[in-house]
Write a protein that holds these residues in place. Structure first.
Motif, short mmCIF file in Angstrom:
data_model
loop_
_atom_site.label_atom_id
_atom_site.label_comp_id
_atom_site.label_asym_id
_atom_site.label_seq_id
_atom_site.Cartn_x
_atom_site.Cartn_y
_atom_site.Cartn_z
N GLY A 1 0.74 -1.37 -0.29
CA GLY A 1 0.66 -0.18 -0.08
C GLY A 1 0.75 1.07 -0.13
N ALA A 2 1.06 2.18 -1.30
CA ALA A 2 1.50 3.53 -1.23
C ALA A 2 1.79 4.23 -0.39
N HIS B 1 -2.02 8.29 -3.08
CA HIS B 1 -2.66 9.09 -4.12
C HIS B 1 -3.15 9.17 -4.76
N SER C 1 -4.51 9.42 -7.98
CA SER C 1 -4.92 8.69 -9.10
C SER C 1 -6.61 8.35 -8.95
N PHE D 1 -8.87 9.47 -8.20
CA PHE D 1 -9.69 10.67 -8.33
C PHE D 1 -10.37 10.37 -9.94
N VAL D 2 -9.39 10.47 -10.98
CA VAL D 2 -10.22 10.80 -12.47
C VAL D 2 -10.84 8.93 -12.48
N ARG E 1 -14.40 8.27 -6.20
CA ARG E 1 -13.78 9.86 -5.80
C ARG E 1 -14.81 10.24 -5.80
N GLY F 1 -10.86 11.84 1.40
CA GLY F 1 -9.44 10.92 2.03
C GLY F 1 -9.28 9.82 2.99
N GLN G 1 -11.12 6.77 1.56
CA GLN G 1 -10.56 5.90 0.25
C GLN G 1 -8.87 5.55 1.22
N TYR H 1 -8.37 1.51 0.89
CA TYR H 1 -7.07 1.35 -0.08
C TYR H 1 -6.34 0.31 0.88
#
Lengths: 305, 276
Positions: free
Chosen positions: B86-87, B90, B92, B94-95, B144, B148, B151, B155
């Motif tokens: 798990g980074a 991020h 990305s 969202f789109v 999206r 935060g 999300q 993750y």
């Protein structure tokens, strides 16, 4: 359709209403072929365009659209099929772009931008070297969808099947790649490999559609329907489906306008698709503004789109 | 939930004189590290201290600059079905038009490959992981539309649904509220109990103390060992003090660190674990 009692009492008013929308296609076989070509382009552009939009590959799509021109021109000079030249041009463009991207640590858009303008210029120079090509240049850049032959329809259909098939097989790595390329790598789907496959699909779509909407305008069919769909869809599959429908509607409306007002068909299709995109963009913005009032200021994270 | 997968007894991670960095330039050199299976390691250090670089090297995203590194009995990244990563948070996602549940389902892709259908046990795991992180109600929500912190929970549920033998997380509790933190700590304990090894980077000293080993990083190994031995005032000052100076006098600080990196490998305490 069966005229059920009451709902459609007489045939003639219906014909008056539908006539201008259907008759051109019933009376002209070339328009039917053009519409079929437009729908096929729309399907492959929706599939590929979805990933172009999600992964921010618009720049590379544009580069490919420019890069195929000198390839096609070279093939015509040598008497080879345009498709062969387009393939060579696209592959050269992908190689050039990935070389620059890998070599330079900073943003590579200056070098890539220059590369694709140079390719476009090279194509124009090659075409202008022979006066008999003057008409071909317009055809290559903007397509000749009204002159779609049965053979090019078959090629278009085959390409659409290939694009759909590859996208189906690679759906998981493509989704991971769009979500986070590093997740793809860690999950055992090498991002570099699937990125390359994705670029090849973009290239295939651009190459095949140079006969229909042309190499410059295919870019619009890649971006506009998928972009509008991105604003509406909550799933990637839905985004492709909505994109294909928007593309098909654009093809139909574009051809109809082109027929009645005698304007360029391919360009009108792209204009309609772009108009739909901006209408959807405006609509979603208005909707967001209307709903924003009743919302906590920091509750939902709103993305850049 | 399906039965826990048995985990081998070989260490999850064994590093010997490892240097990590970018483009062949070492950021942290001379790392000796053994993470036994069924154990946890916390990386503690300031931003830029090399935590994420080390984590990314462990999962195979970055090649090791020098030294040897064996992860899950293979080269780093060579056992994707046994690894979860798990980074840091991020943007990305969202789109992407994605529902939260689809993000967690991705966890099962390595197991099923390109075309293998997700089985009922996969769906059970996805549901369980979302329940564990308290986001089951959000399963059908577009990613999206989530905050935060929500999300981040999704993750973390993805990492749990992997059922990996080694779970590598970069600042998993960043952005989580108190409830999310508590759920994460419970899930973390359950993963260890299942037999997994866990490596995380964290800024939370109190949380780090819960781990079996703590590695203090400041572009070099400051200390490695059980939390009680390592998380002392002196060493924490050493860990965070150097980089404070670095922040004020950036160039001089970098020079000092680079010189250290070129010097003799740091002799580090490997705690109660034996060398491979």
């Amino acid at each position: 359709m069966l005229s059920s009692a009451g709902s459609c009492p007489a045939a003639s008013p219906r014909e008056v209403v539908m006539g201008p929308f259907l008759d051109p296609f019933l009376e002209n076989e070339f328009l039917v072929r053009a519409l079929l070509a437009g729908v096929l382009v729309s399907i492959s552009c929706a599939i590929v365009g979805t990933f172009v939009v999600l992964r921010g590959l618009a720049f590379i799509g544009d580069a490919l659209a420019h890069g195929v021109l000198p390839g096609i021109a070279g093939a015509l000079l040598l008497g080879l099929p345009g498709m062969v030249g387009a393939t060579v041009g696209a592959l050269a463009m992908i190689a050039g772009v990935s070389l620059i991207t890998r070599r330079s640590r900073l943003s590579s858009d200056t070098a890539i931008g220059l590369l694709f303008v140079a390719m476009l210029a090279l194509g124009v120079v090659m075409v202008s070297s022979s006066s008999s090509f003057a008409g071909d240049l317009v055809g290559i850049l903007f397509g000749q969808i009204l002159g779609t032959s049965v053979e090019s329809l078959a090629v278009q259909a085959a390409a659409t099947v290939v694009v759909g098939g590859v996208a189906f097989v690679c759906a998981r790595p493509f989704l991971l790649l769009s979500f986070d390329p590093e997740q793809a790598d860690v999950a055992g789907f090498p991002s570099r490999r699937y990125h390359a496959i994705m670029l090849l699909l973009v290239a295939l779509t651009v190459i095949v559609s140079f006969q229909t909407v042309g190499t410059l305008l295919v870019f619009g069919m890649l971006l506009a329907p998928a972009g509008a769909a991105a604003l509406l869809a909550h799933r990637v599959g839905a985004m492709m489906a909505i994109g294909a429908v928007i593309g098909a509607i654009s093809s139909y409306v574009g051809l109809l306008i082109s027929y009645h007002f005698d304007v360029a068909a391919g360009a009108t299709m792209v204009l309609v698709a772009s108009a739909i995109f901006f209408a959807v963009l405006a609509g979603t913005n208005i909707r967001e503004r209307l709903t924003a009032d009743g919302r906590e200021p920091d509750a939902p994270a709103t993305g850049p789109l | 939930m399906s039965a826990p997968r048995p985990v081998g007894e070989a260490p999850a991670i064994a590093a010997r004189d490892l240097s990590v960095g970018y483009r062949g330039v070492p950021l942290v050199a001379g790392i000796y590290l053994v993470v036994p299976s069924h154990s946890s390691l916390a990386l503690v250090g300031t931003n830029g201290s090399g935590k994420s670089t080390l984590l990314r090297t462990l999962v195979g995203l970055l090649p090791a600059v020098a030294g040897s590194l064996v992860v899950l009995g293979a080269r780093p990244g060579g056992a994707p079905r046994r690894l979860a990563y798990g980074a840091q948070f991020h943007a990305s996602g969202f789109v992407l038009p994605l529902r939260a549940i689809e993000v967690v389902r991705m966890a099962r892709y390595p197991e099923r490959g390109l075309l293998g259908r997700l089985r009922s046990e996969d769906h059970d795991l996805v549901e369980w992981a979302m329940e564990t992180m308290g986001v089951r109600d959000l399963a059908r929500s577009p990613l999206r539309s989530l905050s935060g912190g929500q999300q981040q929970r999704v993750y973390l549920a993805q990492a749990l649904a992997r059922q990996a033998d080694l779970v590598v997380l970069d600042e998993p509790t960043a952005g989580l509220d108190a409830g999310g933190r508590e759920l994460y700590l419970q899930a973390f304990a359950a993963e260890l109990a299942r037999g997994a090894s866990i490596v995380t980077a964290t800024h939370d000293i109190a949380e780090a103390a819960e781990y079996d080993q703590v590695l203090l990083l400041a572009r070099r190994v400051v200390a490695l060992g059980p939390g009680a031995d390592v998380l002392t005032a002196d060493r924490l000052l050493e860990t965070f003090g150097i980089l404070v100076r670095d922040r004020h006098e950036e160039h001089r600080g970098r020079f000092v660190v680079a010189e250290r990196a070129r010097g003799a490998p740091q002799v580090v305490d490997v705690g109660r674990d034996e060398q491979p």
